[in-house]
Design an enzyme around this catalytic site. Structure first.
Site, PDB file in Angstrom:
ATOM      1  N   CYS A 156     -12.433  92.253  54.276  1.00  0.00           N
ATOM      2  CA  CYS A 156     -13.676  91.931  54.055  1.00  0.00           C
ATOM      3  C   CYS A 156     -14.893  92.803  53.020  1.00  0.00           C
ATOM      4  O   CYS A 156     -15.862  92.301  52.755  1.00  0.00           O
ATOM      5  CB  CYS A 156     -14.672  91.980  55.199  1.00  0.00           C
ATOM      6  SG  CYS A 156     -13.497  91.164  56.575  1.00  0.00           S
ATOM      7  N   HIS A 287     -24.055  93.784  55.628  1.00  0.00           N
ATOM      8  CA  HIS A 287     -22.861  92.831  56.134  1.00  0.00           C
ATOM      9  C   HIS A 287     -23.009  92.100  57.478  1.00  0.00           C
ATOM     10  O   HIS A 287     -22.322  90.994  57.442  1.00  0.00           O
ATOM     11  CB  HIS A 287     -21.768  94.250  56.623  1.00  0.00           C
ATOM     12  CG  HIS A 287     -20.379  93.787  56.767  1.00  0.00           C
ATOM     13  ND1 HIS A 287     -19.577  92.926  55.887  1.00  0.00           N
ATOM     14  CD2 HIS A 287     -19.636  93.912  57.933  1.00  0.00           C
ATOM     15  CE1 HIS A 287     -18.495  92.471  56.376  1.00  0.00           C
ATOM     16  NE2 HIS A 287     -18.388  93.184  57.527  1.00  0.00           N
ATOM     17  N   HIS A 322     -18.635  84.043  57.910  1.00  0.00           N
ATOM     18  CA  HIS A 322     -18.159  85.427  57.149  1.00  0.00           C
ATOM     19  C   HIS A 322     -16.705  84.809  56.477  1.00  0.00           C
ATOM     20  O   HIS A 322     -15.936  84.449  57.188  1.00  0.00           O
ATOM     21  CB  HIS A 322     -17.678  86.197  58.266  1.00  0.00           C
ATOM     22  CG  HIS A 322     -17.164  87.642  57.647  1.00  0.00           C
ATOM     23  ND1 HIS A 322     -17.015  87.604  56.489  1.00  0.00           N
ATOM     24  CD2 HIS A 322     -16.850  88.894  58.572  1.00  0.00           C
ATOM     25  CE1 HIS A 322     -16.556  89.316  56.314  1.00  0.00           C
ATOM     26  NE2 HIS A 322     -16.603  89.729  57.416  1.00  0.00           N
TER      27      HIS A 322
END
Length: 403
Positions: A156, A287, A322
């Site tokens: 990620c 994030h 995400h």
């Protein structure tokens, strides 16, 4: 501005909020989550069923070559974002020195369907897609074939890692023009993994809310054209942002969970803005996955780095989910657009719920900042990989080097 300063001259983005920078920005300013039941693969055997899937319902979908989705969903998104970034930078006739692509599972989403169909038909396991259809090969061929093209697979944090590597190449004099970004399509493998980990929300991703209960997956791609300031000036390019700095740390704490103290994240954030005072940061693109542990750790780091009055912070994952390896590349484009429009992105998804994490949720506009000169892009990954990139308004960077 110093000649080897890395500057961003082109932006391209494909996301569930909108395809193309204009549609994307409009989507980020509206509290319209882009989640729907997944149509790409079956989810009947799972407790979770929604994601930020891209399709004809997505604003700007005509920018994607839909006829090529069958040949590789991840690569098709990547090529659409890549074309926009190249056109935005005006480098159609310029050969880049390197292409860097962040991803997590790469072409996995494109293998899953044929394999599942073959197994259901009892015909065994089909072979992999040919090299001519791979993500890396299609991108390399698209930009000229002879340009070195690397995949960066730090989960990620991969999009930010691609941008950081581009910054290093430019600053060291090893390159003058680098195309960097990320691409990811929703795969059943990732969907099942997060569902089995009990890390997914049911219907809404709510970063930093006291009622947050998990993430939702998304997909898409984004690319940025990064050049040396001298190269950009020589061709009279429009500079979207300058790279103010970056930070890399590793918690080495747990394979999946973040260090709850946030210490490693805080060190990465401080490193990314080491050339400035923390009070200069006007916005933090978080994030912010919406999981209880991740948001708490990021908030702990935020409180370590910033004193009152703290900068506004928000996570766009509340709207688009995400997108793993593409996430921080998409968010880097969002940061550049925040600088361009001089307007933060509201923290959607709170829905009236409180946040006891001590953060200052962004509300849109300038959030009391006289000017948005410096923004911070956070991205963290499994294994405790922490990456942060500071982006500065180009005029502010010029002022900083001439005063």
């Amino acid at each position: 501005m110093i000649a080897r300063t890395p500057v961003v001259t082109g932006l391209g983005v494909v996301s569930a909020a909108g395809i193309g920078a204009g549609n994307f920005w409009l989507g980020l300013q509206r509290d319209t989550p882009r989640f729907r039941e997944v149509s790409l693969f079956p989810t009947d055997d799972l407790p979770n069923h929604v994601a930020g899937e891209i399709g004809p319902w997505t604003p700007g979908f005509d920018r994607v070559d839909a006829d090529q989705l069958h040949a590789g969903r991840t690569a098709t998104f990547a090529l659409a974002a890549l074309d926009e970034a190249i056109a935005d930078a005006g480098i159609g006739g310029v050969r880049p020195d390197r292409v860097l692509v962040g991803t997590t599972v790469g072409d996995v989403a494109d293998h899953e369907g044929p394999r599942r169909e073959a197994m259901q038909a009892g015909s065994g396991r089909p072979g992999s897609l040919s090299l001519d259809e791979s993500l890396r090969t299609r991108i390399a061929r698209h930009v000229g074939g002879s340009v070195p093209t690397d995949l960066i697979v730090t989960a990620c944090a991969a999009g930010n890692m691609a941008l950081i590597r581009a910054t290093q190449l430019i600053a060291s004099g090893s390159a003058n023009v680098v195309i960097c970004g990320g691409a990811e399509a929703i795969s059943r493998m990732a969907f099942v993994g997060f569902s089995r980990m009990r890390g997914m929300a049911q219907e809404r991703c709510r970063p930093f809310s006291d009622e947050r209960d998990g993430l939702l997956l998304g997909e898409g791609s984004a690319f940025l054209i990064v050049e040396s300031a001298a190269h950009a000036a020589a061709r009279d390019a429009t500079v979207r942002a300058t790279i103010a700095g970056y930070g890399l740390t590793c918690d080495a704490k747990h394979p999946a969970a973040p260090d709850p103290s946030g210490d490693g994240v805080a060190r990465a954030m401080k490193s990314a803005i080491a050339a400035a005072d923390p009070s200069e940061v006007a916005y933090v693109c978080a994030h912010g996955t919406g999981t209880p542990q991740n948001d708490a750790a990021e908030a702990a780091a935020y409180l370590q780095v910033f004193a009152e009055p703290r900068p506004p912070i928000s996570s766009i994952k509340a709207l688009i989910g995400h997108s793993l390896g593409a996430a921080s590349a998409i968010e880097a484009v969002a940061c550049a657009l925040v600088i361009k429009h001089q307007q933060t992105i509201p923290q959607w998804g709170l829905d009236g719920a409180s946040t006891s994490l001590g953060i200052r949720p962004a509300t849109g506009g300038r959030d009391d900042a006289a000017q948005i000169d410096l923004v911070l892009n956070n991205a963290f990954a499994f294994g405790g990989n922490n990456t942060c990139v500071g982006l500065r308004r180009p005029e502010a960077a010029l002022e900083a080097t001439t005063t």
